[in-house]
Design a protein around this motif. Structure first.
Motif, PDB file in Angstrom:
ATOM      1  N   MET A   1       0.815  -1.213   0.000  1.00 19.72           N
ATOM      2  CA  MET A   1       0.000   0.000   0.000  1.00 19.72           C
ATOM      3  C   MET A   1       0.851   1.267   0.000  1.00 19.72           C
ATOM      4  O   MET A   1       0.334   2.367  -0.189  1.00 19.72           O
ATOM      5  CB  MET A   1      -0.922   0.009   1.229  1.00 19.72           C
ATOM      6  N   LEU A   2       2.142   1.154   0.215  1.00 14.46           N
ATOM      7  CA  LEU A   2       2.998   2.332   0.287  1.00 14.46           C
ATOM      8  C   LEU A   2       3.350   2.865  -1.105  1.00 14.46           C
ATOM      9  O   LEU A   2       3.369   2.127  -2.086  1.00 14.46           O
ATOM     10  CB  LEU A   2       4.291   2.002   1.043  1.00 14.46           C
ATOM     11  N   GLY A   3       3.669   4.148  -1.134  1.00 13.14           N
ATOM     12  CA  GLY A   3       4.037   4.785  -2.397  1.00 13.14           C
ATOM     13  C   GLY A   3       5.297   4.227  -3.005  1.00 13.14           C
ATOM     14  O   GLY A   3       5.453   4.211  -4.232  1.00 13.14           O
ATOM     15  N   THR A   4       6.225   3.768  -2.171  1.00 13.98           N
ATOM     16  CA  THR A   4       7.461   3.198  -2.709  1.00 13.98           C
ATOM     17  C   THR A   4       7.172   1.943  -3.529  1.00 13.98           C
ATOM     18  O   THR A   4       7.790   1.716  -4.566  1.00 13.98           O
ATOM     19  CB  THR A   4       8.447   2.865  -1.575  1.00 13.98           C
ATOM     20  N   SER A   5       6.233   1.142  -3.055  1.00 11.19           N
ATOM     21  CA  SER A   5       5.884  -0.082  -3.775  1.00 11.19           C
ATOM     22  C   SER A   5       5.228   0.236  -5.120  1.00 11.19           C
ATOM     23  O   SER A   5       5.604  -0.311  -6.149  1.00 11.19           O
ATOM     24  CB  SER A   5       4.944  -0.945  -2.922  1.00 11.19           C
ATOM     25  N   SER A   6       4.259   1.152  -5.122  1.00 13.31           N
ATOM     26  CA  SER A   6       3.579   1.496  -6.373  1.00 13.31           C
ATOM     27  C   SER A   6       4.533   2.189  -7.340  1.00 13.31           C
ATOM     28  O   SER A   6       4.462   1.985  -8.554  1.00 13.31           O
ATOM     29  CB  SER A   6       2.348   2.363  -6.108  1.00 13.31           C
ATOM     30  N   PHE A   7       5.448   2.994  -6.803  1.00 16.51           N
ATOM     31  CA  PHE A   7       6.443   3.648  -7.650  1.00 16.51           C
ATOM     32  C   PHE A   7       7.321   2.611  -8.353  1.00 16.51           C
ATOM     33  O   PHE A   7       7.553   2.690  -9.558  1.00 16.51           O
ATOM     34  CB  PHE A   7       7.317   4.588  -6.809  1.00 16.51           C
TER      35      PHE A   7
ATOM     36  N   LYS B   1       7.028  14.587 -11.565  1.00 16.88           N
ATOM     37  CA  LYS B   1       5.861  15.031 -10.790  1.00 16.88           C
ATOM     38  C   LYS B   1       4.943  13.855 -10.441  1.00 16.88           C
ATOM     39  O   LYS B   1       4.373  13.804  -9.352  1.00 16.88           O
ATOM     40  CB  LYS B   1       5.101  16.119 -11.545  1.00 16.88           C
ATOM     41  N   LEU B   2       4.800  12.902 -11.366  1.00 15.02           N
ATOM     42  CA  LEU B   2       3.988  11.722 -11.073  1.00 15.02           C
ATOM     43  C   LEU B   2       4.699  10.841 -10.043  1.00 15.02           C
ATOM     44  O   LEU B   2       4.066  10.294  -9.135  1.00 15.02           O
ATOM     45  CB  LEU B   2       3.723  10.923 -12.356  1.00 15.02           C
ATOM     46  N   ALA B   3       6.006  10.718 -10.169  1.00 16.91           N
ATOM     47  CA  ALA B   3       6.777   9.941  -9.189  1.00 16.91           C
ATOM     48  C   ALA B   3       6.632  10.559  -7.800  1.00 16.91           C
ATOM     49  O   ALA B   3       6.456   9.852  -6.807  1.00 16.91           O
ATOM     50  CB  ALA B   3       8.247   9.894  -9.602  1.00 16.91           C
ATOM     51  N   LYS B   4       6.705  11.881  -7.726  1.00 14.42           N
ATOM     52  CA  LYS B   4       6.545  12.574  -6.443  1.00 14.42           C
ATOM     53  C   LYS B   4       5.178  12.257  -5.832  1.00 14.42           C
ATOM     54  O   LYS B   4       5.070  11.966  -4.637  1.00 14.42           O
ATOM     55  CB  LYS B   4       6.688  14.086  -6.641  1.00 14.42           C
ATOM     56  N   LYS B   5       4.156  12.309  -6.650  1.00 14.52           N
ATOM     57  CA  LYS B   5       2.804  12.029  -6.160  1.00 14.52           C
ATOM     58  C   LYS B   5       2.713  10.636  -5.554  1.00 14.52           C
ATOM     59  O   LYS B   5       2.088  10.425  -4.510  1.00 14.52           O
ATOM     60  CB  LYS B   5       1.800  12.175  -7.315  1.00 14.52           C
TER      61      LYS B   5
ATOM     62  N   THR C   1       4.135   7.636   0.952  1.00 14.08           N
ATOM     63  CA  THR C   1       4.968   7.001   1.978  1.00 14.08           C
ATOM     64  C   THR C   1       5.200   8.042   3.075  1.00 14.08           C
ATOM     65  O   THR C   1       5.376   9.215   2.783  1.00 14.08           O
ATOM     66  CB  THR C   1       6.321   6.584   1.372  1.00 14.08           C
ATOM     67  N   SER C   2       5.166   7.621   4.318  1.00 12.49           N
ATOM     68  CA  SER C   2       5.329   8.569   5.430  1.00 12.49           C
ATOM     69  C   SER C   2       6.779   8.620   5.913  1.00 12.49           C
ATOM     70  O   SER C   2       7.598   7.756   5.564  1.00 12.49           O
ATOM     71  CB  SER C   2       4.427   8.163   6.597  1.00 12.49           C
ATOM     72  N   GLU C   3       7.076   9.622   6.727  1.00 10.41           N
ATOM     73  CA  GLU C   3       8.410   9.708   7.327  1.00 10.41           C
ATOM     74  C   GLU C   3       8.685   8.477   8.189  1.00 10.41           C
ATOM     75  O   GLU C   3       9.805   7.976   8.231  1.00 10.41           O
ATOM     76  CB  GLU C   3       8.543  10.983   8.169  1.00 10.41           C
ATOM     77  N   TYR C   4       7.642   7.984   8.855  1.00  8.30           N
ATOM     78  CA  TYR C   4       7.799   6.777   9.688  1.00  8.30           C
ATOM     79  C   TYR C   4       8.206   5.585   8.813  1.00  8.30           C
ATOM     80  O   TYR C   4       9.058   4.782   9.195  1.00  8.30           O
ATOM     81  CB  TYR C   4       6.503   6.474  10.425  1.00  8.30           C
ATOM     82  N   ASP C   5       7.610   5.464   7.626  1.00  5.68           N
ATOM     83  CA  ASP C   5       7.928   4.355   6.719  1.00  5.68           C
ATOM     84  C   ASP C   5       9.386   4.392   6.268  1.00  5.68           C
ATOM     85  O   ASP C   5       9.958   3.360   5.929  1.00  5.68           O
ATOM     86  CB  ASP C   5       7.019   4.388   5.483  1.00  5.68           C
ATOM     87  N   LEU C   6       9.987   5.579   6.268  1.00  5.65           N
ATOM     88  CA  LEU C   6      11.371   5.701   5.822  1.00  5.65           C
ATOM     89  C   LEU C   6      12.371   5.193   6.847  1.00  5.65           C
ATOM     90  O   LEU C   6      13.575   5.187   6.598  1.00  5.65           O
ATOM     91  CB  LEU C   6      11.688   7.153   5.450  1.00  5.65           C
ATOM     92  N   LYS C   7      11.909   4.758   7.978  1.00  5.17           N
ATOM     93  CA  LYS C   7      12.795   4.095   8.935  1.00  5.17           C
ATOM     94  C   LYS C   7      13.147   2.689   8.434  1.00  5.17           C
ATOM     95  O   LYS C   7      14.087   2.069   8.894  1.00  5.17           O
ATOM     96  CB  LYS C   7      12.141   4.036  10.315  1.00  5.17           C
ATOM     97  N   ILE C   8      12.349   2.194   7.472  1.00  8.01           N
ATOM     98  CA  ILE C   8      12.598   0.877   6.868  1.00  8.01           C
ATOM     99  C   ILE C   8      13.569   1.051   5.699  1.00  8.01           C
ATOM    100  O   ILE C   8      13.345   1.880   4.806  1.00  8.01           O
ATOM    101  CB  ILE C   8      11.273   0.233   6.398  1.00  8.01           C
ATOM    102  N   PHE C   9      14.621   0.284   5.709  1.00  7.98           N
ATOM    103  CA  PHE C   9      15.709   0.422   4.740  1.00  7.98           C
ATOM    104  C   PHE C   9      15.227   0.347   3.294  1.00  7.98           C
ATOM    105  O   PHE C   9      15.635   1.134   2.444  1.00  7.98           O
ATOM    106  CB  PHE C   9      16.763  -0.659   5.001  1.00  7.98           C
ATOM    107  N   GLU C  10      14.360  -0.601   2.990  1.00  9.37           N
ATOM    108  CA  GLU C  10      13.921  -0.802   1.603  1.00  9.37           C
ATOM    109  C   GLU C  10      13.236   0.430   1.023  1.00  9.37           C
ATOM    110  O   GLU C  10      13.365   0.706  -0.169  1.00  9.37           O
ATOM    111  CB  GLU C  10      12.986  -2.014   1.503  1.00  9.37           C
ATOM    112  N   ASN C  11      12.491   1.148   1.840  1.00 10.49           N
ATOM    113  CA  ASN C  11      11.818   2.351   1.355  1.00 10.49           C
ATOM    114  C   ASN C  11      12.831   3.440   1.012  1.00 10.49           C
ATOM    115  O   ASN C  11      12.683   4.149   0.019  1.00 10.49           O
ATOM    116  CB  ASN C  11      10.822   2.861   2.403  1.00 10.49           C
ATOM    117  N   ARG C  12      13.876   3.553   1.819  1.00 13.23           N
ATOM    118  CA  ARG C  12      14.913   4.540   1.537  1.00 13.23           C
ATOM    119  C   ARG C  12      15.714   4.132   0.298  1.00 13.23           C
ATOM    120  O   ARG C  12      16.038   4.972  -0.549  1.00 13.23           O
ATOM    121  CB  ARG C  12      15.832   4.711   2.758  1.00 13.23           C
ATOM    122  N   LEU C  13      16.016   2.840   0.193  1.00 13.63           N
ATOM    123  CA  LEU C  13      16.758   2.337  -0.966  1.00 13.63           C
ATOM    124  C   LEU C  13      15.999   2.610  -2.266  1.00 13.63           C
ATOM    125  O   LEU C  13      16.604   2.940  -3.286  1.00 13.63           O
ATOM    126  CB  LEU C  13      17.008   0.834  -0.808  1.00 13.63           C
TER     127      LEU C  13
END
Length: 202
Positions: A139-145, A157-161, A166-178
């Protein structure tokens, strides 16, 4: 008795949470070889030092989103897309290439607000993209991106959307940052200039 049941319940919940996190982190390594994963971990560290210097007044997680916003609005200087791991990252087998037509070149120059573009389009390859997408909450934006990026050419702009889902909390997970480091930072770097892989020293 009730206290004992509550203690057991919270204890099991804590164990489950710990297991889930460890499982997610370890399985991300299945997408690449062990040595490649070490390199990818270094890229995230290097990128984070870069955005901490670029946005010193805000948290690391907030800096990721400020970077995405500045990237989508063409507010980053060209020299931002340069670092010491550039050639090493480009040599990893996680990229796919395709030719740009003259029309696409001209259109994407305007899109990225640059004078030149690499005539070879460079993207994360579909297998790696989907593998990494499977390591995060669907369900996170990183996955759909990642899933969209594996099939289509996505505008900043579409990538940003998508990534802003994804939330700041989700960015504590390495895969989302990668995902952001590879799919936005390095993918842009390899498209707005030519990085010569074969000059990399072994």
């Amino acid at each position: 008795m009730k206290k004992l049941i509550l203690i057991l319940f919270f204890g099991l919940s804590a164990c489950k949470t710990g297991f889930d996190y460890t499982s997610t982190y370890s399985t991300s390594k299945e997408c690449v070889e062990k040595e490649q994963m070490k390199t990818l971990e270094k890229t995230v560290e290097l990128f984070e030092s870069k955005i901490e210097n670029q946005y010193p007044e805000i948290s690391r997680e907030a800096a990721y989103f400020k970077f995405i916003s500045d990237w989508a609005n063409n507010e980053l200087p060209m020299n931002f897309f340069k670092d010491s791991l550039e050639l090493k990252i480009r040599s990893l087998n996680i990229w796919a290439e395709s030719n740009r037509s003259e029309k696409e070149l001209n259109m994407e120059k305007k899109l990225y607000n640059v004078d030149t573009m690499n005539p070879i389009r460079v993207k994360l390859n579909p297998d790696f993209s989907v593998c990494l997408a499977n390591k995060v909450d669907w369900m996170l934006g990183t996955s759909s991106f990642l899933r969209a990026n594996s099939k289509y050419r996505i505008s900043p702009k579409l990538a940003k959307k998508q990534l802003y889902k994804t939330s700041e909390y989700d960015l504590k997970i390495f895969e989302n940052r990668l995902t952001i480091v590879l799919g936005v930072y390095y993918q842009t770097m390899f498209n707005i200039k030519t990085t010569v892989v074969n000059t990399l020293e072994n």
